[in-house]
Design a protein around this motif. Structure first.
Motif, PDB file in Angstrom:
ATOM      1  N   SER B 153       0.836  -1.211   0.000  1.00  0.00           N
ATOM      2  CA  SER B 153       0.000   0.000   0.000  1.00  0.00           C
ATOM      3  C   SER B 153       0.867   1.257   0.000  1.00  0.00           C
ATOM      4  CB  SER B 153      -0.935   0.004   1.203  1.00  0.00           C
ATOM      5  OG  SER B 153      -0.195  -0.049   2.402  1.00  0.00           O
ATOM      6  N   ILE B 154       1.988   1.211   0.696  1.00  0.00           N
ATOM      7  CA  ILE B 154       2.875   2.378   0.759  1.00  0.00           C
ATOM      8  C   ILE B 154       3.647   2.524  -0.550  1.00  0.00           C
ATOM      9  CG2 ILE B 154       4.714   3.505   2.058  1.00  0.00           C
ATOM     10  CD1 ILE B 154       3.920   1.823   4.473  1.00  0.00           C
ATOM     11  N   PHE B 155       4.114   1.385  -1.078  1.00  0.00           N
ATOM     12  CA  PHE B 155       4.801   1.407  -2.375  1.00  0.00           C
ATOM     13  C   PHE B 155       3.914   2.059  -3.428  1.00  0.00           C
ATOM     14  CE2 PHE B 155       5.806  -0.424  -6.507  1.00  0.00           C
ATOM     15  CZ  PHE B 155       7.177  -0.223  -6.575  1.00  0.00           C
ATOM     16  N   GLN B 156       2.648   1.674  -3.430  1.00  0.00           N
ATOM     17  CA  GLN B 156       1.728   2.191  -4.442  1.00  0.00           C
ATOM     18  C   GLN B 156       1.488   3.687  -4.275  1.00  0.00           C
ATOM     19  OE1 GLN B 156      -1.720  -0.425  -4.336  1.00  0.00           O
ATOM     20  NE2 GLN B 156      -0.408  -2.227  -4.478  1.00  0.00           N
ATOM     21  N   ALA B 157       1.362   4.130  -3.017  1.00  0.00           N
ATOM     22  CA  ALA B 157       1.149   5.557  -2.767  1.00  0.00           C
ATOM     23  C   ALA B 157       2.380   6.361  -3.170  1.00  0.00           C
ATOM     24  CB  ALA B 157       0.814   5.780  -1.295  1.00  0.00           C
ATOM     25  N   MET B 158       3.556   5.846  -2.854  1.00  0.00           N
ATOM     26  CA  MET B 158       4.794   6.555  -3.219  1.00  0.00           C
ATOM     27  C   MET B 158       4.945   6.630  -4.732  1.00  0.00           C
ATOM     28  SD  MET B 158       7.566   5.238  -0.405  1.00  0.00           S
ATOM     29  CE  MET B 158       7.592   5.934   1.264  1.00  0.00           C
ATOM     30  N   LEU B 159       4.659   5.514  -5.393  1.00  0.00           N
ATOM     31  CA  LEU B 159       4.785   5.479  -6.851  1.00  0.00           C
ATOM     32  C   LEU B 159       3.843   6.495  -7.492  1.00  0.00           C
ATOM     33  CD1 LEU B 159       6.193   4.048  -9.214  1.00  0.00           C
ATOM     34  CD2 LEU B 159       4.241   2.481  -9.298  1.00  0.00           C
ATOM     35  N   ALA B 160       2.658   6.627  -6.907  1.00  0.00           N
ATOM     36  CA  ALA B 160       1.675   7.579  -7.455  1.00  0.00           C
ATOM     37  C   ALA B 160       2.201   9.007  -7.387  1.00  0.00           C
ATOM     38  CB  ALA B 160       0.356   7.470  -6.692  1.00  0.00           C
ATOM     39  N   SER B 161       3.033   9.311  -6.403  1.00  0.00           N
ATOM     40  CA  SER B 161       3.533  10.688  -6.326  1.00  0.00           C
ATOM     41  C   SER B 161       4.792  10.865  -7.174  1.00  0.00           C
ATOM     42  CB  SER B 161       3.764  11.102  -4.870  1.00  0.00           C
ATOM     43  OG  SER B 161       4.922  10.500  -4.347  1.00  0.00           O
ATOM     44  N   VAL B 162       5.510   9.777  -7.446  1.00  0.00           N
ATOM     45  CA  VAL B 162       6.743   9.878  -8.233  1.00  0.00           C
ATOM     46  C   VAL B 162       6.465   9.895  -9.744  1.00  0.00           C
ATOM     47  CG1 VAL B 162       8.797   8.578  -8.950  1.00  0.00           C
ATOM     48  CG2 VAL B 162       8.275   8.849  -6.513  1.00  0.00           C
ATOM     49  N   LEU B 163       5.562   9.019 -10.194  1.00  0.00           N
ATOM     50  CA  LEU B 163       5.401   8.818 -11.640  1.00  0.00           C
ATOM     51  C   LEU B 163       5.083  10.101 -12.421  1.00  0.00           C
ATOM     52  CD1 LEU B 163       3.744   5.381 -12.473  1.00  0.00           C
ATOM     53  CD2 LEU B 163       6.075   6.168 -12.876  1.00  0.00           C
ATOM     54  N   PRO B 164       4.145  10.945 -11.934  1.00  0.00           N
ATOM     55  CA  PRO B 164       3.834  12.142 -12.731  1.00  0.00           C
ATOM     56  C   PRO B 164       5.036  13.051 -12.928  1.00  0.00           C
ATOM     57  CG  PRO B 164       2.158  11.746 -11.065  1.00  0.00           C
ATOM     58  CD  PRO B 164       3.288  10.829 -10.755  1.00  0.00           C
ATOM     59  N   GLN B 165       5.973  13.047 -11.974  1.00  0.00           N
ATOM     60  CA  GLN B 165       7.176  13.875 -12.122  1.00  0.00           C
ATOM     61  C   GLN B 165       8.062  13.381 -13.264  1.00  0.00           C
ATOM     62  OE1 GLN B 165       9.226  13.975  -8.340  1.00  0.00           O
ATOM     63  NE2 GLN B 165       7.285  14.044  -7.228  1.00  0.00           N
ATOM     64  N   LEU B 166       7.989  12.079 -13.532  1.00  0.00           N
ATOM     65  CA  LEU B 166       8.845  11.497 -14.571  1.00  0.00           C
ATOM     66  C   LEU B 166       8.258  11.683 -15.954  1.00  0.00           C
ATOM     67  CD1 LEU B 166       9.785   8.148 -12.814  1.00  0.00           C
ATOM     68  CD2 LEU B 166      10.811  10.410 -12.576  1.00  0.00           C
ATOM     69  N   THR B 167       6.936  11.728 -16.017  1.00  0.00           N
ATOM     70  CA  THR B 167       6.286  11.741 -17.316  1.00  0.00           C
ATOM     71  C   THR B 167       5.806  13.131 -17.703  1.00  0.00           C
ATOM     72  OG1 THR B 167       4.193  11.229 -16.243  1.00  0.00           O
ATOM     73  CG2 THR B 167       5.489   9.376 -17.043  1.00  0.00           C
ATOM     74  N   GLY B 168       5.998  14.092 -16.801  1.00  0.00           N
ATOM     75  CA  GLY B 168       5.511  15.430 -17.099  1.00  0.00           C
ATOM     76  C   GLY B 168       4.012  15.566 -16.947  1.00  0.00           C
ATOM     77  N   GLY B 169       3.358  14.535 -16.398  1.00  0.00           N
ATOM     78  CA  GLY B 169       1.912  14.624 -16.159  1.00  0.00           C
ATOM     79  C   GLY B 169       1.631  15.532 -14.969  1.00  0.00           C
ATOM     80  N   ALA B 170       0.368  15.856 -14.746  1.00  0.00           N
ATOM     81  CA  ALA B 170      -0.001  16.692 -13.598  1.00  0.00           C
ATOM     82  C   ALA B 170       0.339  15.941 -12.322  1.00  0.00           C
ATOM     83  CB  ALA B 170      -1.496  17.002 -13.645  1.00  0.00           C
ATOM     84  N   PRO B 171       0.900  16.651 -11.340  1.00  0.00           N
ATOM     85  CA  PRO B 171       1.258  15.962 -10.096  1.00  0.00           C
ATOM     86  C   PRO B 171       0.012  15.444  -9.383  1.00  0.00           C
ATOM     87  CG  PRO B 171       1.544  18.333  -9.879  1.00  0.00           C
ATOM     88  CD  PRO B 171       1.242  18.077 -11.319  1.00  0.00           C
ATOM     89  N   ILE B 172       0.158  14.319  -8.727  1.00  0.00           N
ATOM     90  CA  ILE B 172      -0.937  13.721  -7.966  1.00  0.00           C
ATOM     91  C   ILE B 172      -0.794  14.153  -6.516  1.00  0.00           C
ATOM     92  CG2 ILE B 172      -2.011  11.561  -7.233  1.00  0.00           C
ATOM     93  CD1 ILE B 172      -2.223  11.749 -10.163  1.00  0.00           C
TER      94      ILE B 172
END
Lengths: 240, 240
Positions: B153-172
């Protein structure tokens, strides 16, 4: 004496793309731990020749045993066998013993041993075959690398025949029978049989072929006579 | 332009011994694939300093992004942070911003920020923190390596905040609320809330603490005002 060490190499784009969830790593980890082999590393690589060769060489040099899963089927993207051969600089070609196993399997089912299926008889020079009681196409051992299928039921059956050779335990024998009935019909009699043969491990692997339900029943054990007896009973219960 | 590439490093003896089944690899594979990042390799290594350092260096050099899971908890065998620091030759120590996050979390629960918990505030020099809305202890990003928790559950929450920074998507953005009731009491109202806020992702992570049931409710979304509104409604439904 320290425990022998092992590594696993999982090969397949379908794992890395998230399409398929790998089940073999957890299974292997549990099985080798039981027999006193330390699994130290796992790598998952894609269906890429360079990646497979590099990983096989690194893991083979770094650990006592290496177990691979995936990429030994009949399709064009099954490239494990030739790249494991390349990692050890060995030629690979269709080998007579492997071809004979496949020919017998497909003959018995009235299916053709076509070019795609014949790919599964390609074995690197000097490798020894690993028995596949589920779907015939063999795995192989070359140096300290054991090349096995990705389908979990087949991976498990192959591992059962390889592990005792590594630990000096009694070899595990296996026999299989294909029953063309749904598992709902098979389950009751099979459960009775399993109770009377607690020394055997009995697995059922269902399939649908030509629109009909069926199951491959695989029995494993150390006593060949017991295996024969149980298998004969099963064959009598479900005449072809 | 080719897709960016990624690798994952799973750290933990419990995976290799078969005691725990890894769930993060399959999750990460699916998530990065969705946003157009190619996961090319996964390695699983044990809680061994040399193995962690070597894998971090190899994967960091070989791929655009590296995601790690595991080994950032409070116990003596959680050695990921210092070995990722070592891989980049960076000092590591308790950092004020991470300590403040932990202090606030444990203060609010009447728990002590003891030496074990303070270990989780050790961050390599120059790293940026990754938010942990579930249990506060942050992950961190250093160079192209994103160091995250092993608890799914923590891995998933952390990934959700990291991924948009890598792809240029809107931050979560994310917010969490701890509710000291069983999930059976929470489920109905939560489901109503989720229907009225379809733009938010709402997760419930149950726990038992001091013999009482509770759940951490985590909401994620791109619109901070919507997040505030939903969170306020939830807090009103379940007054502390």
């Amino acid at each position: 004496m320290p425990n022998p060490t092992a590594a696993m190499l999982v090969i397949g784009d379908e794992i890395l793309s998230g399409r398929t969830r790998d089940a073999n790593m957890h299974y292997l980890a549990g099985e080798v731990t039981k027999v006193g082999i330390d699994l130290r590393e796992v790598r998952v690589v894609s269906d890429d020749p360079g990646a497979i060769v590099a990983a096989v060489q690194a893991l083979s040099a770094g650990y006592d045993h290496v177990f691979t899963s995936g990429g030994i089927g009949p399709t064009h993207d099954d490239i494990t066998a030739e790249n494991v051969a390349a990692a050890f600089d060995r030629p690979i070609s269709v080998r007579d013993d492997a071809r004979a196993i496949l020919a017998a399997h497909y003959d018995a089912r009235g299916q053709e041993l076509n070019a795609a299926r014949l790919r599964m008889a390609r074995i690197p020079d000097g490798a020894t075959l690993i028995d596949n009681p589920i779907s015939a196409a063999p795995g192989f051992t070359i140096e300290n690398v054991h090349v096995m299928a990705g389908v979990p039921s087949i991976f498990q059956a192959m591992l059962a025949s390889v592990l005792p050779q590594l630990t000096g335990g009694a070899p595990i024998l296996s026999q299989a029978l294909e029953i063309r009935r749904g598992e709902g019909d098979i389950a009751g009699p099979l459960s009775d049989l399993a109770e009377r043969y607690p020394d055997l491990s009995i697995g059922s692997y269902p399939f649908i072929r030509d629109g009909c339900y069926g199951a491959q029943i695989v029995m494993r054990g150390q006593d060949g006579a017991r295996l024969e007896a149980a298998m004969s009973e099963l064959a009598e219960m479900f005449p072809a």
